[in-house]
Design a protein around this motif. Structure first.
Motif, PDB file in Angstrom:
ATOM      1  N   UNK A  29       0.720  -1.169   0.416  1.00  0.00           N
ATOM      2  CA  UNK A  29       0.057   0.444  -0.064  1.00  0.00           C
ATOM      3  C   UNK A  29       0.711   1.070  -0.283  1.00  0.00           C
ATOM      4  N   UNK A  30       0.360   2.490  -0.797  1.00  0.00           N
ATOM      5  CA  UNK A  30       1.100   3.958  -0.382  1.00  0.00           C
ATOM      6  C   UNK A  30       1.761   3.837   0.697  1.00  0.00           C
ATOM      7  N   UNK A  31       0.618   3.886   1.415  1.00  0.00           N
ATOM      8  CA  UNK A  31       1.423   4.221   2.926  1.00  0.00           C
ATOM      9  C   UNK A  31       2.463   3.685   3.232  1.00  0.00           C
ATOM     10  N   UNK A  32       3.052   2.764   2.795  1.00  0.00           N
ATOM     11  CA  UNK A  32       4.328   2.289   3.032  1.00  0.00           C
ATOM     12  C   UNK A  32       5.901   2.782   2.550  1.00  0.00           C
ATOM     13  N   UNK A  33       5.080   3.633   1.701  1.00  0.00           N
ATOM     14  CA  UNK A  33       6.380   4.327   0.623  1.00  0.00           C
ATOM     15  C   UNK A  33       6.275   5.885   1.634  1.00  0.00           C
ATOM     16  N   UNK A  34       7.659   6.088   1.874  1.00  0.00           N
ATOM     17  CA  UNK A  34       8.031   7.207   2.795  1.00  0.00           C
ATOM     18  C   UNK A  34       8.466   8.265   1.987  1.00  0.00           C
ATOM     19  N   UNK A  35       8.850   9.709   2.735  1.00  0.00           N
ATOM     20  CA  UNK A  35       8.636  10.342   1.703  1.00  0.00           C
ATOM     21  C   UNK A  35      10.154  10.593   1.881  1.00  0.00           C
ATOM     22  N   UNK A  36      11.417   9.931   2.118  1.00  0.00           N
ATOM     23  CA  UNK A  36      12.255  10.235   2.491  1.00  0.00           C
ATOM     24  C   UNK A  36      13.352   9.464   1.477  1.00  0.00           C
ATOM     25  N   UNK A  37      11.861   7.976   0.367  1.00  0.00           N
ATOM     26  CA  UNK A  37      12.186   7.067  -0.502  1.00  0.00           C
ATOM     27  C   UNK A  37      12.460   8.144  -1.561  1.00  0.00           C
ATOM     28  N   UNK A  38      11.907   9.335  -2.183  1.00  0.00           N
ATOM     29  CA  UNK A  38      11.348  10.201  -3.365  1.00  0.00           C
ATOM     30  C   UNK A  38      11.632  11.819  -3.241  1.00  0.00           C
ATOM     31  N   UNK A  39      12.378  11.845  -2.215  1.00  0.00           N
ATOM     32  CA  UNK A  39      12.159  13.213  -2.315  1.00  0.00           C
ATOM     33  C   UNK A  39      14.152  13.744  -2.733  1.00  0.00           C
ATOM     34  N   UNK A  40      13.915  15.542  -3.433  1.00  0.00           N
ATOM     35  CA  UNK A  40      14.712  14.929  -3.756  1.00  0.00           C
ATOM     36  C   UNK A  40      15.645  16.097  -2.580  1.00  0.00           C
ATOM     37  N   UNK A  41      16.954  15.655  -3.041  1.00  0.00           N
ATOM     38  CA  UNK A  41      18.247  15.892  -1.901  1.00  0.00           C
ATOM     39  C   UNK A  41      19.604  16.379  -2.325  1.00  0.00           C
ATOM     40  N   UNK A  42      19.052  16.724  -3.292  1.00  0.00           N
ATOM     41  CA  UNK A  42      20.205  17.918  -4.139  1.00  0.00           C
ATOM     42  C   UNK A  42      19.805  19.499  -4.348  1.00  0.00           C
ATOM     43  N   UNK A  43      19.848  20.387  -3.238  1.00  0.00           N
ATOM     44  CA  UNK A  43      19.107  21.567  -2.863  1.00  0.00           C
ATOM     45  C   UNK A  43      20.199  22.589  -3.296  1.00  0.00           C
ATOM     46  N   UNK A  44      19.515  23.745  -4.017  1.00  0.00           N
ATOM     47  CA  UNK A  44      19.671  24.500  -4.139  1.00  0.00           C
ATOM     48  C   UNK A  44      19.145  24.948  -2.739  1.00  0.00           C
ATOM     49  N   UNK A  45      20.035  26.141  -1.551  1.00  0.00           N
ATOM     50  CA  UNK A  45      19.667  26.900  -0.169  1.00  0.00           C
ATOM     51  C   UNK A  45      20.349  28.044  -0.282  1.00  0.00           C
ATOM     52  N   UNK A  46      20.335  28.562   0.542  1.00  0.00           N
ATOM     53  CA  UNK A  46      20.298  30.108   1.382  1.00  0.00           C
ATOM     54  C   UNK A  46      20.968  30.073   2.655  1.00  0.00           C
ATOM     55  N   UNK A  47      21.932  31.155   2.508  1.00  0.00           N
ATOM     56  CA  UNK A  47      22.024  31.442   4.379  1.00  0.00           C
ATOM     57  C   UNK A  47      21.146  32.510   4.350  1.00  0.00           C
TER      58      UNK A  47
END
Length: 137
Positions: free
Chosen positions: A1-19
């Protein structure tokens, strides 16, 4: 079931970030070069402290031009109340958030630290993989 699929499994990790101390016009250049509409603002420890969007930039420029004081740092214009989702949340919760709140993407946090971002497109990718294979890739 889709509820077993975690956000961390499909999120983007390489982000532009700011200070938060970055110059606003330098940040605008980064947004334009990377063709993105906004980016998370983090502190030196990686904790999410805000979000800088195109709207924040425009609001600052318009307000500043009125007072003839354009510029400054990100901290003076960023959005500080940011909706997030936990990395261990299921993608159904993220999808519900997108539908009910009208968001396109959410910063993903783990114990207060920014670890990624999940978007509507990421959710669709997860659903497609689940539909094709019966389980997350």
């Amino acid at each position: 079931m889709l509820k077993s699929v975690k956000v961390r499994d499909y999120m983007s990790r390489d982000l532009v970030t700011f200070s938060e101390h970055m110059d606003l016009f330098k940040a605008i250049d980064v947004l334009l070069v990377n063709r993105i509409s906004g980016a998370p603002v983090i502190d030196p420890a990686g904790h999410l402290v805000g979000l800088l969007s195109e709207s924040d930039c425009l609001r600052s420029i318009l307000s500043g031009s009125y007072f003839e004081e354009v510029g400054g740092t990100i901290s003076s214009v960023m959005t500080v109340v940011v909706e997030t989702i936990d990395a261990d949340a299921d993608i159904v919760k993220a999808a519900e958030h997108f539908i009910h709140k009208g968001r396109r993407r959410l910063p993903v946090v783990d114990e207060g630290r920014l670890v990624g971002q999940i978007s509507r497109r990421d959710i669709l990718r997860a659903v497609k993989a689940y539909n094709e294979h019966g389980a997350p890739k």
